[in-house]
Design an enzyme around this catalytic site. Structure first.
Site, PDB file in Angstrom:
ATOM      1  N   GLU A   1       7.475   8.527  13.684  1.00 27.64           N
ATOM      2  CA  GLU A   1       7.630   7.893  12.373  1.00 27.64           C
ATOM      3  C   GLU A   1       8.388   8.795  11.400  1.00 27.64           C
ATOM      4  O   GLU A   1       9.153   8.318  10.565  1.00 27.64           O
ATOM      5  CB  GLU A   1       6.251   7.549  11.795  1.00 27.64           C
ATOM      6  CG  GLU A   1       5.452   6.512  12.573  1.00 27.64           C
ATOM      7  CD  GLU A   1       5.958   5.090  12.381  1.00 27.64           C
ATOM      8  OE1 GLU A   1       6.933   4.883  11.647  1.00 27.64           O
ATOM      9  OE2 GLU A   1       5.366   4.182  12.993  1.00 27.64           O
TER      10      GLU A   1
ATOM     11  N   GLU B   1       9.499  -2.567  17.723  1.00 22.82           N
ATOM     12  CA  GLU B   1       8.527  -2.779  16.644  1.00 22.82           C
ATOM     13  C   GLU B   1       7.210  -3.334  17.202  1.00 22.82           C
ATOM     14  O   GLU B   1       6.126  -2.983  16.719  1.00 22.82           O
ATOM     15  CB  GLU B   1       9.096  -3.736  15.586  1.00 22.82           C
ATOM     16  CG  GLU B   1      10.257  -3.173  14.788  1.00 22.82           C
ATOM     17  CD  GLU B   1       9.831  -2.186  13.712  1.00 22.82           C
ATOM     18  OE1 GLU B   1       8.664  -1.758  13.700  1.00 22.82           O
ATOM     19  OE2 GLU B   1      10.669  -1.841  12.872  1.00 22.82           O
TER      20      GLU B   1
ATOM     21  N   THR C   1       5.362  -0.368  18.860  1.00 18.27           N
ATOM     22  CA  THR C   1       4.685   0.510  17.893  1.00 18.27           C
ATOM     23  C   THR C   1       3.475  -0.181  17.277  1.00 18.27           C
ATOM     24  O   THR C   1       2.472   0.473  16.964  1.00 18.27           O
ATOM     25  CB  THR C   1       5.646   0.987  16.785  1.00 18.27           C
ATOM     26  OG1 THR C   1       6.299  -0.145  16.198  1.00 18.27           O
ATOM     27  CG2 THR C   1       6.691   1.928  17.329  1.00 18.27           C
TER      28      THR C   1
ATOM     29  N   HIS D   1       7.641  -6.422  10.843  1.00 16.24           N
ATOM     30  CA  HIS D   1       9.014  -6.008  11.156  1.00 16.24           C
ATOM     31  C   HIS D   1       9.459  -6.588  12.500  1.00 16.24           C
ATOM     32  O   HIS D   1      10.609  -7.024  12.652  1.00 16.24           O
ATOM     33  CB  HIS D   1       9.109  -4.479  11.172  1.00 16.24           C
ATOM     34  CG  HIS D   1       8.739  -3.852   9.868  1.00 16.24           C
ATOM     35  ND1 HIS D   1       8.423  -2.507   9.732  1.00 16.24           N
ATOM     36  CD2 HIS D   1       8.622  -4.380   8.624  1.00 16.24           C
ATOM     37  CE1 HIS D   1       8.143  -2.254   8.471  1.00 16.24           C
ATOM     38  NE2 HIS D   1       8.248  -3.364   7.781  1.00 16.24           N
TER      39      HIS D   1
ATOM     40  N   GLU E   1       8.964   1.618   6.222  1.00 18.26           N
ATOM     41  CA  GLU E   1       8.638   2.479   7.355  1.00 18.26           C
ATOM     42  C   GLU E   1       8.340   3.919   6.920  1.00 18.26           C
ATOM     43  O   GLU E   1       7.516   4.602   7.527  1.00 18.26           O
ATOM     44  CB  GLU E   1       9.797   2.484   8.360  1.00 18.26           C
ATOM     45  CG  GLU E   1       9.941   1.202   9.166  1.00 18.26           C
ATOM     46  CD  GLU E   1       8.961   1.135  10.324  1.00 18.26           C
ATOM     47  OE1 GLU E   1       8.419   2.185  10.707  1.00 18.26           O
ATOM     48  OE2 GLU E   1       8.735   0.029  10.847  1.00 18.26           O
TER      49      GLU E   1
ATOM     50  N   HIS F   1       4.768   5.303   6.667  1.00 24.61           N
ATOM     51  CA  HIS F   1       3.944   5.540   7.861  1.00 24.61           C
ATOM     52  C   HIS F   1       3.876   7.033   8.207  1.00 24.61           C
ATOM     53  O   HIS F   1       2.805   7.584   8.434  1.00 24.61           O
ATOM     54  CB  HIS F   1       4.503   4.755   9.054  1.00 24.61           C
ATOM     55  CG  HIS F   1       4.567   3.280   8.817  1.00 24.61           C
ATOM     56  ND1 HIS F   1       5.268   2.417   9.630  1.00 24.61           N
ATOM     57  CD2 HIS F   1       4.018   2.506   7.836  1.00 24.61           C
ATOM     58  CE1 HIS F   1       5.136   1.188   9.181  1.00 24.61           C
ATOM     59  NE2 HIS F   1       4.395   1.214   8.086  1.00 24.61           N
TER      60      HIS F   1
ATOM     61  N   TRP G   1       0.834  -1.213   0.000  1.00 25.40           N
ATOM     62  CA  TRP G   1       0.000   0.000   0.000  1.00 25.40           C
ATOM     63  C   TRP G   1       0.867   1.261   0.000  1.00 25.40           C
ATOM     64  O   TRP G   1       1.999   1.241   0.467  1.00 25.40           O
ATOM     65  CB  TRP G   1      -0.936   0.009   1.209  1.00 25.40           C
ATOM     66  CG  TRP G   1      -0.257   0.091   2.556  1.00 25.40           C
ATOM     67  CD1 TRP G   1       0.172  -0.949   3.322  1.00 25.40           C
ATOM     68  CD2 TRP G   1       0.088   1.287   3.282  1.00 25.40           C
ATOM     69  NE1 TRP G   1       0.762  -0.491   4.483  1.00 25.40           N
ATOM     70  CE2 TRP G   1       0.722   0.879   4.483  1.00 25.40           C
ATOM     71  CE3 TRP G   1      -0.089   2.653   3.043  1.00 25.40           C
ATOM     72  CZ2 TRP G   1       1.174   1.790   5.437  1.00 25.40           C
ATOM     73  CZ3 TRP G   1       0.374   3.552   3.985  1.00 25.40           C
ATOM     74  CH2 TRP G   1       0.996   3.130   5.172  1.00 25.40           C
TER      75      TRP G   1
ATOM     76  N   ASP H   1       2.231  -3.583   9.373  1.00 26.96           N
ATOM     77  CA  ASP H   1       3.632  -3.461   8.945  1.00 26.96           C
ATOM     78  C   ASP H   1       4.574  -3.641  10.130  1.00 26.96           C
ATOM     79  O   ASP H   1       5.586  -4.350  10.048  1.00 26.96           O
ATOM     80  CB  ASP H   1       3.889  -2.079   8.330  1.00 26.96           C
ATOM     81  CG  ASP H   1       3.324  -1.915   6.930  1.00 26.96           C
ATOM     82  OD1 ASP H   1       2.812  -2.912   6.372  1.00 26.96           O
ATOM     83  OD2 ASP H   1       3.391  -0.793   6.395  1.00 26.96           O
ATOM     84  N   GLU H   2       4.249  -2.983  11.239  1.00 27.15           N
ATOM     85  CA  GLU H   2       5.116  -3.041  12.416  1.00 27.15           C
ATOM     86  C   GLU H   2       5.215  -4.470  12.961  1.00 27.15           C
ATOM     87  O   GLU H   2       6.270  -4.892  13.424  1.00 27.15           O
ATOM     88  CB  GLU H   2       4.601  -2.102  13.517  1.00 27.15           C
ATOM     89  CG  GLU H   2       4.438  -0.647  13.112  1.00 27.15           C
ATOM     90  CD  GLU H   2       5.748   0.089  12.863  1.00 27.15           C
ATOM     91  OE1 GLU H   2       6.804  -0.573  12.717  1.00 27.15           O
ATOM     92  OE2 GLU H   2       5.720   1.326  12.800  1.00 27.15           O
TER      93      GLU H   2
END
Length: 331
Positions: free
Chosen positions: A76, A166, A169, A202, A113, A116, A33, A198-199
């Protein structure tokens, strides 16, 4: 062999696996995305109507919420600091050509990252609920001030830190998204939720880095883990400040907002530690030297110790007024 040289040998030995980590834990650029997938299309005739909808939905969110969302966004946005820090970690050789495994990971992780801060910053701007100039000043300060997370250039400590951070977050973004959705703000809820996803990916990657290193050098890795927990895992934004303020002065008041809101709490810190202890099977590690044995015992007992401290903690109810957001959440 010195601890320093052992770390370099281990990093070199597992570098060949990094390509697989990229394939497993990161998403190809053409498929992932992008911020504009969530935001109004400025080329559309409907643009102003969609912006007005964002502004209307934003009115339902309270002061602590906006302070937390702003601080999350600023954290971020300070990404250049994190990339430059990780590129300097021992074993990450950005001068060894574009195919160096660890440097390639850092660049690709950074690229993911980076989206974000982009999407959250644009949302804040369109919402009309915060003082963007003050937000931008704080962001510039945070990048200019840098940070010190207590890891030095040690890859073991850095991977413990990123494994922990990670997941922290992930929790913060997920809860902010849930709160936004509960207030009827579907768009912001969706944005925060996908960032949280996403976090989590990671986190799973960095957690796996530590596990692989633990197999290669359990004594060194567990000593690094214990050392990081003794120092305490500080947040990337711990040097946060507002315009006219001194370094770090805004962080504690932001943390109080996040705790009052229930976005990220002392209990979450304890639970993250417990999860890492469990995944890395700290309690059952055997064949350790004396120092590592002591470190293992410290880590296994630490969650209970922190729980006792947490149970006695009180959250400051005094509502500090940030320059980013006025008390009623409006300009």
């Amino acid at each position: 062999m010195s601890a320093h040289n052992i770390r370099l040998e281990v990093m070199k030995a597992i570098e060949g696996k990094v390509e697989g980590f990229i394939d497993s834990y990161l998403v190809p650029i053409e498929k992932i995305w992008q911020p504009t997938d969530f935001l109004p299309d400025s080329q559309s005739d409907n643009f102003f109507n969609e912006v007005e909808q964002i502004r209307e939905e934003a009115k339902e969110l309270g002061y602590d919420f906006w302070v937390t969302l702003v601080a999350d966004t600023i954290t971020e946005e300070a990404l250049p600091t994190y990339e430059s820090w990780l590129m300097d970690v021992e074993g990450v050789d950005q001068h060894d050509g574009p195919e160096n495994g660890w440097a390639k990971w850092v660049r690709n992780w950074t690229a993911e990252e980076n989206r974000h801060g982009d999407v959250l910053n644009k949302y804040l701007y369109l919402s009309g609920r915060v003082n963007m100039r003050e937000v931008e000043i704080t962001t510039q300060y945070l990048i200019a001030d840098g940070f010190d997370i207590g890891t030095d250039r040690d890859p073991y400590k850095n991977f413990v830190y990123t494994s922990f951070q990670e997941l922290a977050t992930n929790i913060s973004h997920k809860r902010v998204g849930q709160m936004a959705k509960k207030k009827g703000n579907t768009l912001l809820g969706k944005m925060c939720n996908i960032i949280a996803g996403d976090e989590m990916r990671h986190h799973l990657a960095y957690r796996e880095f530590v596990k692989v290193i633990m197999d290669q050098d359990p004594n060194g890795m567990i000593l690094a883990f214990a050392d990081m927990m003794k120092r305490k895992i500080v947040m990337p934004a711990h040097f946060l400040r507002e315009s006219g303020g001194s370094i770090g002065t805004a962080f504690e008041t932001f943390s109080n907002c996040a705790q009052r809101l229930g976005v990220y709490t002392a209990q979450d810190y304890i639970e993250i530690l417990s999860k890492l202890n469990g995944y890395w099977d700290i309690e059952n590690l055997r064949g350790l030297n004396d120092s590592a044995e002591k470190a293992r015992d410290y880590l296994t007992k630490l969650p209970s110790r922190l729980q006792r401290i947490s149970d006695r903690m009180k959250i400051d109810d005094d509502q500090y007024h940030f320059k980013w957001v006025q008390a009623n959440g409006m300009l």
